[in-house]
Design an enzyme around this catalytic site. Structure first.
Site, PDB file in Angstrom:
ATOM      1  N   LYS A  40       0.837  -1.210   0.000  1.00 52.81           N
ATOM      2  CA  LYS A  40       0.000   0.000   0.000  1.00 52.81           C
ATOM      3  C   LYS A  40       0.868   1.255   0.000  1.00 52.81           C
ATOM      4  O   LYS A  40       1.901   1.292   0.678  1.00 52.81           O
ATOM      5  CB  LYS A  40      -0.889  -0.013   1.251  1.00 52.81           C
TER       6      LYS A  40
ATOM      7  N   GLU B 181      -9.324  11.472  12.586  1.00 52.96           N
ATOM      8  CA  GLU B 181      -8.382  10.396  12.911  1.00 52.96           C
ATOM      9  C   GLU B 181      -7.495  10.678  14.130  1.00 52.96           C
ATOM     10  O   GLU B 181      -6.647  11.570  14.108  1.00 52.96           O
ATOM     11  CB  GLU B 181      -7.505  10.134  11.672  1.00 52.96           C
TER      12      GLU B 181
HETATM   13  C1  LIG Z   1      -5.261  10.497   3.340  1.00 51.05           C
HETATM   14  C2  LIG Z   1      -6.445  10.830   3.835  1.00 51.05           C
HETATM   15  O1  LIG Z   1      -7.263   9.970   4.502  1.00 51.05           O
HETATM   16  C3  LIG Z   1      -6.854   8.647   4.831  1.00 51.05           C
HETATM   17  C4  LIG Z   1      -7.148   7.689   3.743  1.00 51.05           C
HETATM   18  C5  LIG Z   1      -8.321   6.952   3.708  1.00 51.05           C
HETATM   19  C6  LIG Z   1      -8.627   6.062   2.524  1.00 51.05           C
HETATM   20  O2  LIG Z   1      -7.869   6.015   1.567  1.00 51.05           O
HETATM   21  O3  LIG Z   1      -9.671   5.384   2.511  1.00 51.05           O
HETATM   22  C7  LIG Z   1      -9.220   7.042   4.761  1.00 51.05           C
HETATM   23  C8  LIG Z   1      -8.924   7.744   5.888  1.00 51.05           C
HETATM   24  C9  LIG Z   1      -7.571   8.290   6.105  1.00 51.05           C
HETATM   25  O4  LIG Z   1      -6.791   7.338   6.747  1.00 51.05           O
HETATM   26  C10 LIG Z   1      -6.950  12.229   3.705  1.00 51.05           C
HETATM   27  O5  LIG Z   1      -8.032  12.523   4.191  1.00 51.05           O
HETATM   28  O6  LIG Z   1      -6.241  13.071   3.128  1.00 51.05           O
END
Ligand SMILES: C=C(O[C@@H]1C=C(C(=O)O)C=C[C@H]1O)C(=O)O
Ligand SMILES: [Mg+2]
Length: 469
Positions: free
Chosen positions: A223, A272
């Site tokens: 990832k 988060e």
């Molecule tokens: C990277 C971001 O969010 C992150 C990425 C996510 C995803 O790809 O599903 C979800 C929540 C966060 O961990 C952001 O909001 O910029």
């Protein structure tokens, strides 16, 4: 650290003076008192004339604490990327150990408190827009309001030393009373209108996603989180007060933070949590995997179910759970998390969510845990170093404090840091917003692009951009 549980200011001040003479430099003198309720946004706004460029505000997503700070009694910054968390910890401990705190009780989030943030990647090239921030930028405010469920508290922090006199103590106490008195009047922040919103090279970003997908298919990485930015221009300089006021109303279930440094302000409303420590209790959050909100209750539930059962998103999420568990295990005597993720629903987006609860082993500090956790695969990738290398190459931008840890810790070891997403940098009449998403081998560039668009919405709305709903 000398903690005096008496309201004898002069006596405590004399103790601080003696310590300053002994150490041959000024030491911290901190006074904490319970006060009548004050609105934190009014307190923040009240500081605009005297303390603009040194203010901060923090509100947690559980509604347990709000902290607003004005002025800077001490700054701790890190230039060097090596051991930066250790360096902050060392300087912070020395500062509080040398100081004197006059407080009836060790209330959480009161007294000397360090607030700030760290750049996502101290090894990446810096760009001009982040010039007001160091790798790690943390500060102890001069005047601080702490609003907990129990009461409101006011902390006054100052340096007291051989060359400081009692007059400065009296001046500070006078100023403190003035701020509280004026903060009783509600604030009305000045608005600024958006004149332009510019996406940075969207097609190039989609190509980068495709490059990363191709690399992920080789199977050596699992990832990589890729982010992009957009620039919002205003007809006049924008104040953090205006944006904060909007975030406060629009994102009640997020961590809300604002962090001014000189002419810039890093601001956002993130769902988060990175890590919270209250006594021995440790909380963290795995958040990754996203889908839109539905336009009706039925549709919203259908989307939620779809997300809970979607293999690509479950995998994105699983990598975060595994990694956070591994990072925290050495620090905790107990550590538990549910076997399956649930949903976290925000105004514009829903996520897969796994809360983590632990009990910290003795001597574990918040910064120890942050050092191991950051960046989690929710913002970096797996494996971490390889993913960071790909991010530097493919994003071709400086994330600055976006996606880094932002938060606070007090002198008693309590505190909380969030992952600074859904955020942006305000600078005079411009603002940069950042949003990213977890790329795995199954990712489709177009849908990842749409996911970043959803993630921009909360900040765009708070800036007064034209968002429906
Ligand atoms: C990277 C971001 O969010 C992150 C990425 C996510 C995803 O790809 O599903 C979800 C929540 C966060 O961990 C952001 O909001 O910029
Ligand atoms: Mg995603």
């Amino acid at each position: 650290m000398v903690t005096i549980h008496k309201t004898n200011i002069e006596k405590a001040y004399d103790t601080a003076m003696e310590k300053a003479k002994k150490y041959q430099h000024p030491v911290l003198f901190s006074i904490v008192e319970k006060i009548d309720s004050v609105d934190p946004l009014s307190f923040y706004n009240e500081g605009i004339s005297l303390f603009k460029g040194t203010r901060f505000l923090w509100k947690d997503r559980d509604h347990t604490i709000t902290i607003a700070g004005l002025g800077s009694t001490k700054t701790i910054s890190t230039e060097d990327d090596r051991d930066q968390f250790f360096a902050v910890e060392k300087e912070w401990k020395r500062f509080i150990n040398e100081g004197v705190i006059l407080s009836p009780e060790n209330w959480i989030g009161t007294g000397p408190l360090l607030f700030g943030g760290f750049r996502f990647d101290p090894l990446n090239k810096r760009s001009l827009e982040w010039n007001d921030f160091e790798n790690g930028t943390l500060q102890v405010p001069s005047f601080m309001l702490t609003k907990s469920k129990e009461a409101d508290y006011l902390t006054l922090n100052m340096l007291c030393g051989p060359e400081h006199d009692e007059e400065s103590l009296n001046e500070m106490i006078f100023l403190k009373d003035e701020i509280i008195r004026k903060a009783k009047f509600p604030s009305v922040p000045e608005e600024a209108s958006v004149i332009n919103i510019e996406d940075y090279k969207p097609q190039e970003w989609k190509n980068s996603v495709q490059n990363v997908v191709d690399e992920l298919k080789d199977g050596e990485m699992e990832k990589v989180v890729l982010a992009r930015k957009c620039k919002v221009s205003f007809e006049a300089p924008i104040t953090s007060d205006f944006v904060l006021d909007n975030l406060w109303k629009q994102q009640p279930d997020s961590f809300i933070f604002s962090f001014e440094q000189n002419k810039s302000c890093f601001i956002g409303a993130t769902p988060e949590r990175l890590v919270k420590k209250t006594g021995e209790e440790v909380l963290s959050t795995c958040l990754a995997g996203s889908i839109a909100r539905g336009s009706s209750l039925d549709e919203d539930e259908k989307f939620g179910e779809e997300l809970l059962n979607d293999e690509k998103n479950r995998y994105e999420h699983h990598l975060v759970v595994e990694n956070i568990h591994q990072a925290l295990e050495p620090f905790c005597n107990e550590l538990s998390m549910p076997a399956k993720p649930g949903l976290m629903k925000m105004k514009d987006i829903q996520h897969l969510y796994t809360p983590v609860v632990g009990r910290a082993a003795a001597q574990t500090s918040l910064l120890n845990m942050i050092e191991k956790l950051h960046p989690t695969p929710a913002l970096g990738g797996v494996p971490r170093d390889r993913a960071l290398h790909v991010i530097r190459q493919e994003e071709k931008m400086d994330r600055g404090l976006y996606a880094g840890p932002v938060g606070w810790m007090d002198a008693y070891g309590n505190g909380e840091f969030a992952v600074a997403i859904r955020s942006g940098l305000l600078h005079e009449d411009e603002s940069y917003l950042y949003a990213g998403c977890g790329i795995v081998a199954d990712s489709d560039p177009e849908s990842e692009f749409l996911e970043t668009q959803m993630k921009f919405r909360s900040m765009l709305r708070a800036l007064g951009g034209n968002i429906h709903g």
